[in-house]
Design a protein around this motif. Structure first.
Motif, mmCIF file in Angstrom:
data_model
loop_
_atom_site.group_PDB
_atom_site.id
_atom_site.type_symbol
_atom_site.label_atom_id
_atom_site.label_comp_id
_atom_site.label_asym_id
_atom_site.label_seq_id
_atom_site.Cartn_x
_atom_site.Cartn_y
_atom_site.Cartn_z
ATOM 1 N N GLY A 1 32.564 20.561 22.919
ATOM 2 C CA GLY A 1 33.805 21.159 23.348
ATOM 3 C C GLY A 1 34.931 20.166 23.548
ATOM 4 O O GLY A 1 35.901 20.462 24.254
ATOM 5 N N VAL A 2 34.804 19.021 22.961
ATOM 6 C CA VAL A 2 35.841 17.995 23.077
ATOM 7 C C VAL A 2 36.717 18.057 21.847
ATOM 8 O O VAL A 2 36.222 18.072 20.706
ATOM 9 C CB VAL A 2 35.230 16.586 23.242
ATOM 10 N N SER A 3 38.037 18.025 22.017
ATOM 11 C CA SER A 3 38.980 18.082 20.908
ATOM 12 C C SER A 3 38.984 16.742 20.176
ATOM 13 O O SER A 3 39.042 15.674 20.791
ATOM 14 C CB SER A 3 40.388 18.416 21.409
ATOM 15 N N THR A 4 38.969 16.806 18.838
ATOM 16 C CA THR A 4 38.957 15.573 18.029
ATOM 17 C C THR A 4 40.201 15.450 17.157
ATOM 18 O O THR A 4 40.230 14.657 16.206
ATOM 19 C CB THR A 4 37.719 15.577 17.127
ATOM 20 N N GLN A 5 41.244 16.209 17.436
ATOM 21 C CA GLN A 5 42.432 16.153 16.584
ATOM 22 C C GLN A 5 43.104 14.770 16.611
ATOM 23 O O GLN A 5 43.503 14.235 15.575
ATOM 24 C CB GLN A 5 43.430 17.238 17.032
ATOM 25 N N GLU A 6 43.231 14.206 17.801
ATOM 26 C CA GLU A 6 43.881 12.883 17.888
ATOM 27 C C GLU A 6 43.049 11.816 17.198
ATOM 28 O O GLU A 6 43.594 10.905 16.562
ATOM 29 C CB GLU A 6 44.088 12.518 19.365
ATOM 30 N N LEU A 7 41.731 11.920 17.301
ATOM 31 C CA LEU A 7 40.873 10.923 16.656
ATOM 32 C C LEU A 7 40.939 11.064 15.144
ATOM 33 O O LEU A 7 40.906 10.069 14.420
ATOM 34 C CB LEU A 7 39.431 11.109 17.144
ATOM 35 N N GLU A 8 41.047 12.327 14.657
ATOM 36 C CA GLU A 8 41.143 12.525 13.215
ATOM 37 C C GLU A 8 42.462 12.009 12.662
ATOM 38 O O GLU A 8 42.541 11.590 11.504
ATOM 39 C CB GLU A 8 40.976 14.011 12.890
#
Length: 1483
Positions: free
Chosen positions: A69-76
């Motif tokens: 449930g952790v957002s990965t948009q910034e990492l992508e």
């Protein structure tokens, strides 16, 4: 420590070591290198986001985060996919790849880092990633060589903690790393202040502690460091950057196979020529061949292969010696030759007088010693130096030598020169059909594509198909290997989504290098890139990483390259830049230091055009590098220097690094780089003062084996107006060259050699006073010169061959030479004339006679008779020709003047308006130079040919000297009227023709030289002054006056020397050595030139000849030297009727004591007031202060004379008559002593005269003359052979018996003490026996190259062996030193060095047997004395005296160490343990 802190400490540690003169680069030997890699502490840096993550791993991390449930948009967003990596990976985008973070993005990057760590922890917990793989994401630095350096602080519970990481580091990683790589580990424990943490002081203490440990190890390594005789070596593996490429393997294998077949064969007599265009791999090929032939891993054993790269300002040497064959030790001449760098190689080939020529060196190699000599890049050397080297090589090549030469195919003249040099019918065709010539061509596009693909694969990169098409197009235009290497640097930066067009790839090598520099400037600071590559390009032999970092650490303003602010470059930025340049830099060893340099000369060309096009920029950079290597700006924080083990007075860049155990190690980096940068920056004054006139620089160059390089610098001709000390440099070069053989075998003798040769000429060259002062100040223990003896020879300041001077007209052959003023007129065998202005640039100007173009060749005059010069006008006349040709040098015009009979001499008036021509029939014609008309004529009465015309224009007189030596004086007051005869002087008696004349207007003296005599005339009154007869059986051929007229120089038939006579005494005082048979002497304004029959010119300085010829010395050899107690005054006799009193302060004789007959003995009163001499049986008493003879006692028939220690009485020792005691002041006889006492001495109390008589030692009273005391040996058959009174123990006498028994005799009480008996191998020679005044040491004998000494205070015997027979030995009266003179036991093979055959004066310290110093004496010694001030006086056979002072840094001279050299020590003590403690038990 964190990463930044550790970098700071590491940087500080390296700089501290540099300040302690023990930098890692300098201290490394050929077998190992000290490199400080890392510091390890308890606090670790924070890990950044990985720069690359493989596609499956990043997808796994993103999946785990999404499932949690952790957002990965910034990492992508921060990663992008790149298909050009192998394997395909996600790469960080550009803003996040920085090594540092801006303040705005720092928080965001921290959040991304935590997110990434959380994803890694989730993968480990789920089992989808192993813990070992997860560890790679916790490291802040990833390196294949050191896979674990710095760890992060884990924040998640599942991450490894600090304690775990530290435990793994200390218990697992570090032990494995240290054990596998055999590293040195330095540890220190510090305590942290809980309140303040690690303060700056604690960090400084931490670094200092580590520095001290490392410094001690480096000092130990320095002490055990062995200087290699081969100074310049190259790591060929680093040079072969493309040998491993698959594309070159097949072609190179074929060529190497041919080379391996060629090299071992012993019947080839011609070189192998490798040609090809630029960047075709000639250097790479031969480097690989060198590795294959003779290295430690080479295919051929017992082959000594030499690889030389000659590339403009660079000449490197790579020498591989087989472990089973030490060829270098068998050829020391070759070793010295190979130890030089350009322009030293150039100087070696051009200055062949230093050692044997390369032709002779190579020819002298043994047939069993194979030598492969590879000369690469000779065609790139400037000033046709490569052609000169080719011409100096032997032809045919010796059987043991294999020669390989490379040349660019567009250098047609160079290839033609090789062909002509080795021209032969049997090989001329072969050399250009491939059998002896290899042509390297270009590789095709397909091979280049394969090469690039191999390079990309090796770096883990590839290109897309669209990008490959562009690459194929570029390689089709240029398929050079270097261009493919550069394309690899460009294409490895491409990503799969990069927008690449045809313009993205540069065309050609130079454009690619420029594009590479553009990229580096964008990645790094442009100023950093510009300065770094400029320093590398401008260096002479490359720079070490530490030197480059130091230079970049110097704060400097660079507005011309877009950096208006002053900046200093951190160490980490330097390392990053070097990592980006690693593919284009080679790392080689130069004098034990690993230096960096460009892999191809084309980098230098591009850098020079891009950054160094402006001359002022080049000079500025060279000046900065000169400041660095001179130690003026070190670029190092001097506060980081250790307070211990450091001499703060020593500059950071000394010529010699001091060492604890040894005499130091030469700073080769300084002596190689500093001269080059000083010259290139135009700092000629510093170049002369700091280097050329610096003894420290000379000593360092000699110890480094660069004597040839030093001579080339001293003899070089700079055109700069700042060069002031040309003659001083020539004198230094001449002195070094004449002693080259001796100095190369004994470099530590340089101070003594230079001091001996320069001291006599300091008044002539005062600029060399600093040079001599530097020698004196730098001397530790040794022998210095207090008074230099008269020089036996005058060194020439220049030696020029005709071919060396006339470089542009090498086909001309010398036929004759004449001189007038500063001009030399040289004639050739083809009737050409050349004028040379000696005081100007060395350039010949041809005298082209239009008369020759209009006349037949048979009418052309060929034998030049002479010429006269006035400013730029020359008058030339020929033998048996009745005209004079006047040549104007400035306009190059020529005019003819016709005379009545053949012209014999000519002279111009002082204003140049008139010309006077003497002729064969005694006629003199006067011409007006403006109108070219004849004004008047006159003739002498005997009609003899006029040989000389002298004008006295102030008196309006003209003197004409004819062929017989007669003089006619004419009045020439009226220009338009014929001269009027005033006076004629005819020679008396038999007269021969005048051979030469020399007139000096300054001293009004004329020297006429005839075969049997030389005559001096006073030209004021025209009276004959003096005549000098030629030596018996010899004849004069020419004579000239010296500069001041006190000497004249003459040539004799069949004599190879130029002899110098003193006018005042008629003595021959000097001989000037010439290399060839002299032809004529030429006297210039400040020089004397001897021209040999083959056209060689030997040049001496006139003032040096005057100084050497005017040096004071006695008429005969000095047989005795007597020194006052103060050491200021001393007296000498030479067996003549004269005794000289010398002053040590002035070095000149002050008083001359003249006797009736030859002086036999000298005695000086202890107070120095009276001098007593013995001459022809008469006794003279002189007052030393005034030189007055106050008393003369005739008919004494004395054999010896003595003076009592109280200064009141003298004793005349007579063998056949009575010996008398007389008062010195009045001459009254006090008493007579009847028996003859041999070897007589006066007791210190002035009461007894002691001497031997019939084997006994007698003591006669000086008051009554009666024998009052007698010493007889215990055994009646034993005789006394030697004895010595002791001034510090006046009541005792030491007695030596024939059997070797040592006694002491107390004269007043007549008590005797037997001490010991010498062993049979020791014996006492009476003529050598000497003893110190305190009785501590005795010199027993000198025999078979050994000095036998007795230490009486310790009752110890010593036999000190010396090299060669001992001529003389003298014991210091204080008991501290013994001085002795030896002759060399044998010369080196083939050595004709002057100094190797000369006697050697040496001084040894008695307390420990250490030899303090040695001086090679230039003349034969006859007398040797040591005074109480520890000065050694040596009397020489030519009548001069030399005084040498003993310099001893040891403060405690009398420690009484028991020592023994080579022989077994023999002791036998008596019951009294001290020699001077007397008891009643003595008999």
């Amino acid at each position: 420590m964190c990463l930044i802190q550790q970098n700071k400490v590491l940087y500080q540690l390296n700089k501290s070591l540099i300040l302690n003169n023990a930098s890692p680069c300098c201290c490394s030997s050929f077998d190992h290198t000290v490199v400080l890699q890392a510091l390890v502490g308890h606090q670790y840096g924070t890990a950044r986001l990985p720069a690359q993550v493989e596609v499956p791993e990043l997808q796994l991390l993103l999946q785990q985060c999404q499932e949690a449930g952790v957002s990965t948009q910034e990492l992508e967003k921060v990663y992008q996919r790149d298909e050009n990596t192998i394997p395909t990976t996600y790469c960080l985008r550009a803003p996040h790849r920085r090594s540092y973070s801006l303040s705005k993005t720092k928080t965001k990057d921290e959040e991304l880092r935590k997110l990434f760590q959380a994803a890694v922890s989730l993968c480990v917990q789920s089992g989808s990633m192993t813990p070992e793989r997860a560890k790679s994401f916790y490291r802040s630095v990833h390196c294949k060589k050191f896979p674990l350096l710095y760890f992060q602080d884990a924040t998640l519970s599942s991450s490894p903690t600090n304690e775990k990481l530290l435990s793994e580091l200390c218990e697992s990683f570090l032990p494995r790393l240290v054990t596998s790589r055999q590293l040195l580990v330095y540890t220190i424990t510090t305590e942290c202040d809980r309140r303040h943490g690690y303060t700056s002081a604690r960090r400084r203490g931490y670094a200092d502690s580590l520095c001290q440990q490392v410094y001690c190890d480096l000092v130990q390594m320095t002490d055990t460091f062995t200087d290699s005789n081969i100074l310049f070596t190259v790591k060929m593996q680093a040079l072969l950057f493309c040998v491993q490429l698959e594309i070159l393997k097949h072609d190179m294998f074929c060529i190497i196979h041919f080379f391996l077949i060629y090299a071992p064969q012993r019947y080839h007599q011609f070189p192998l020529v490798v040609t090809g265009g630029p960047c075709t791999g000639k250097t790479v090929l031969l480097a690989h061949c060198t590795q294959q032939v003779g290295g430690p891993k080479g295919n051929l054993k017992q082959v000594y292969s030499v690889y030389i790269i000659c590339n403009k300002n660079l000449c490197l040497l790579c020498a591989y010696v087989s472990l089973t064959f030490k060829a270098i030790s068998l050829c020391p001449q070759m070793k010295r030759w190979l130890a030089d760098s350009d322009p030293v190689v150039i100087s070696f080939f051009c200055n062949l007088s230093i050692n044997a020529s390369p032709k002779h060196l190579l020819s002298s190699l043994c047939y069993q010693i194979p030598l492969v000599l590879i000369l690469d890049g000779l065609d790139q050397l400037k000033n046709n130096t490569g052609l000169q080297i080719i011409e100096s090589l032997p032809r045919p090549i010796p059987p043991a030598v294999k020669l390989i030469v490379t040349a660019s195919s567009n250098r047609a003249h160079f290839l033609q020169a090789i062909k002509l040099h080795y021209a032969s019918h049997s090989v001329t065709e072969d050399m250009w059909t491939g059998r002896l010539c290899i042509q390297l061509g270009l590789v095709d596009r397909k091979q280049s594509v394969q090469m690039l693909a191999s390079l990309l694969k090796g770096s883990g990169r590839r290109v897309t198909s669209g990008q490959q098409a562009l690459v194929n197009q570029a390689l089709a235009r240029c398929c050079l290997p270097l261009y493919a290497r550069l394309l690899h640097a460009h294409t490895s930066l491409w990503h799969s989504d990069s927008d690449v067009t045809e313009s993205s790839l540069p065309d050609g090598v130079h454009s690619s290098i420029s594009a590479l520099l553009d990229h580096l400037e964008q990645k790094h600071f442009s100023s950093v890139v510009a300065r770094a590559i400029s320093y590398l390009t401008l260096s002479r032999s490359g720079l070490t990483e530490a030197e480059l970092a130091d230079l970049l650490s110097i704060k400097e303003d660079w507005p011309h390259i877009g950096s208006p602010f002053k900046m200093t470059v951190p160490q980490v930025d330097v390392e990053r830049l070097l990592l980006d340049l690693k593919s284009f830099l080679i790392q080689r060893k130069v004098a034990g230091s690993l230096v960096l340099f460009w892999v191809s000369r084309h980098f230098k060309l591009v850098v020079a055009k891009r950054y160094l096009d402006a001359p002022d920029v080049r000079r500025r950079l060279h000046s900065q590098m000169a400041d660095y290597f001179s130690g003026q700006t070190s670029g190092v924080n001097k506060d980081a220097a250790l307070k211990t083990h450091t001499d703060t007075r020593q500059p950071s860049q000394p010529f010699v690094f001091t060492s604890i155990k040894r005499g130091g190690r030469v700073n080769v980096r300084k002596i190689v780089e500093l001269p080059y940068h000083l010259q290139q920056s135009g700092r000629w004054k510093e170049f002369e003062r700091m280097l050329l006139l610096s003894f420290g620089f000379h000593q360092a160059m000699l110890r480094a084996g660069l004597l040839g390089d030093l001579l080339a610098m001293l003899e070089a001709e700079e055109e700069s107006s700042q060069v002031k000390f040309v003659r001083e440099r020539l004198l230094l070069a001449s002195t070094l060259k004449s002693s080259a053989c001796f100095l190369q075998s004994s470099p530590l003798q340089l101070p003594a050699v230079m001091e001996t040769n320069l001291l006599p000429y300091l008044e002539v060259f005062p600029a060399l006073e600093g040079y001599v002062r530097e020698i004196k100040e730098g001397r530790g223990s040794g022998l210095g010169i207090a008074l230099c003896p008269s020089p036996p020879r005058v060194p020439h300041i220049q030696y020029l061959k005709y071919d060396d001077i006339n470089k542009d007209e090498t086909e001309l052959k010398f036929a004759g030479v004449k001189s007038s003023g500063p001009f030399l007129l040289l004639s050739t065998s083809c009737s050409k004339l050349f004028v040379w202005d000696v005081e100007g640039p060395e350039k010949f100007l041809e005298v082209k006679d239009p008369f020759k173009n209009t006349c037949e060749s048979s009418e052309t005059p060929s034998n030049i008779e002479g010429f006269a010069a006035h400013q730029k006008t020359l008058s030339v006349w020929w033998k048996d020709e009745s005209f004079v040709s006047v040549f104007d040098i400035s306009s190059e015009t020529l005019t003819h003047f016709q005379c009545q009979s053949p012209v014999t001499c000519s002279v111009f008036s002082s204003d140049g308006f008139f010309m006077y021509c003497g002729q064969e029939e005694g006629t003199v014609s006067v011409f007006d130079m403006k109108s070219s008309s004849l004004l008047s004529t006159c003739s002498n009465s005997n009609h003899s040919a006029v040989t000389l015309i002298i004008l006295h224009e102030d008196k309006r007189e003209m003197a004409c000297v004819d062929r017989t030596g007669s003089v006619a004086l004419w009045d020439v007051a009226a220009d338009a009227q014929p001269p009027r005869l005033v006076k004629e002087s005819f020679t008396q008696g038999y007269s021969t023709n005048i051979l030469s004349t020399d007139y000096s207007s300054e001293i009004n003296t004329l020297l006429m030289c005839q075969a049997h005599q030389a005559s001096l005339w006073d030209t004021c009154n025209w009276e004959l002054w003096d005549q000098f007869l030629a030596p018996q059986g010899r004849a004069f051929t020419q004579a000239v006056l010296s500069q001041d007229g006190h000497l004249f120089l003459a040539l004799l038939d069949t004599c190879t020397f130029v002899l110098v006579w003193r006018v005042s005494s008629g003595e021959c005082v000097l001989s000037l050595e010439t290399n060839k048979q002299p032809h004529t002497l030429l006297k210039m304004a400040s020089d004397v030139i001897c021209v040999s029959h083959d056209g060689c010119l030997t040049v001496w300085d006139s003032e040096m000849i005057d100084a050497a010829g005017s040096a004071q010395k006695m008429g005969g050899g000095v047989k005795e030297v007597v020194v006052e107690q103060t050491g200021v005054w001393f007296y000498t006799r030479d067996g003549s009727e004269k005794v000289w009193k010398w002053s040590l302060d002035t070095g000149l004789p002050h008083v001359n004591f003249l006797h009736i007959g030859p002086v036999e003995k000298l005695q000086l009163s202890p107070n120095g007031i009276h001098l007593v001499s013995l001459s022809a049986g008469d006794i003279y008493v002189w007052r030393t202060e005034t030189g007055e003879n106050i008393l003369r006692i005739g008919g004494s028939r004395a054999r010896d004379i003595l003076i009592t220690p109280n200064n009141n009485f003298g004793v005349s020792i007579s063998e056949r008559g009575l010996s008398r005691v007389f008062k010195i002041a009045q001459g009254n006889i006090v008493c007579s002593i009847h028996p003859y006492l041999s070897d007589a001495q006066v007791s210190p109390e002035s009461t007894y005269l002691l001497g031997c008589c019939h084997g006994d030692l007698l003591a006669a009273s000086l008051w009554s003359g009666s024998i009052s005391k007698r010493f007889s040996c215990v055994e009646s058959s034993e005789e006394v052979v030697a004895f010595q009174t002791l001034s510090q123990h006046p009541e005792f006498v030491v007695v030596m018996a024939a059997s070797g028994t040592v006694y002491t005799w107390k004269v007043a009480e007549e008590t005797v003490c037997w001490h010991f008996q010498l062993p049979h191998m020791f014996h006492c020679q009476p003529e050598d026996f000497q003893m110190s005044s305190n009785g501590s040491y005795a010199l027993l004998s000198i025999d078979s190259g050994a000095i036998n000494l007795l230490n009486l205070s310790r009752v110890t015997l010593c036999s000190f062996k010396v090299e060669g027979p001992v001529i003389k030995a003298c014991l210091d009266k204080t008991g501290r030193y013994v001085a002795y003179i030896t002759t060399p036991s044998g010369l080196e093979d083939g050595c004709d060095c002057y100094l190797h055959a000369r006697p050697i004066l040496q001084v040894m310290r008695l307390s420990d047997g250490e030899r303090l110093g040695a001086v090679h004496l230039s003349k034969n010694p006859l007398a040797l004395v040591i005074c109480e001030q520890h000065c050694v006086f040596v009397g020489f056979g030519d009548g001069s005296v030399g005084v040498y002072y003993i310099s001893d840094v040891t403060l405690n001279f009398l420690k009484g160490l028991i020592w023994c050299k080579t022989n077994t020590t023999h002791k036998k003590r008596t019951s009294n343990h001290s020699l001077w403690i007397w008891t009643s038990h003595c008999n």
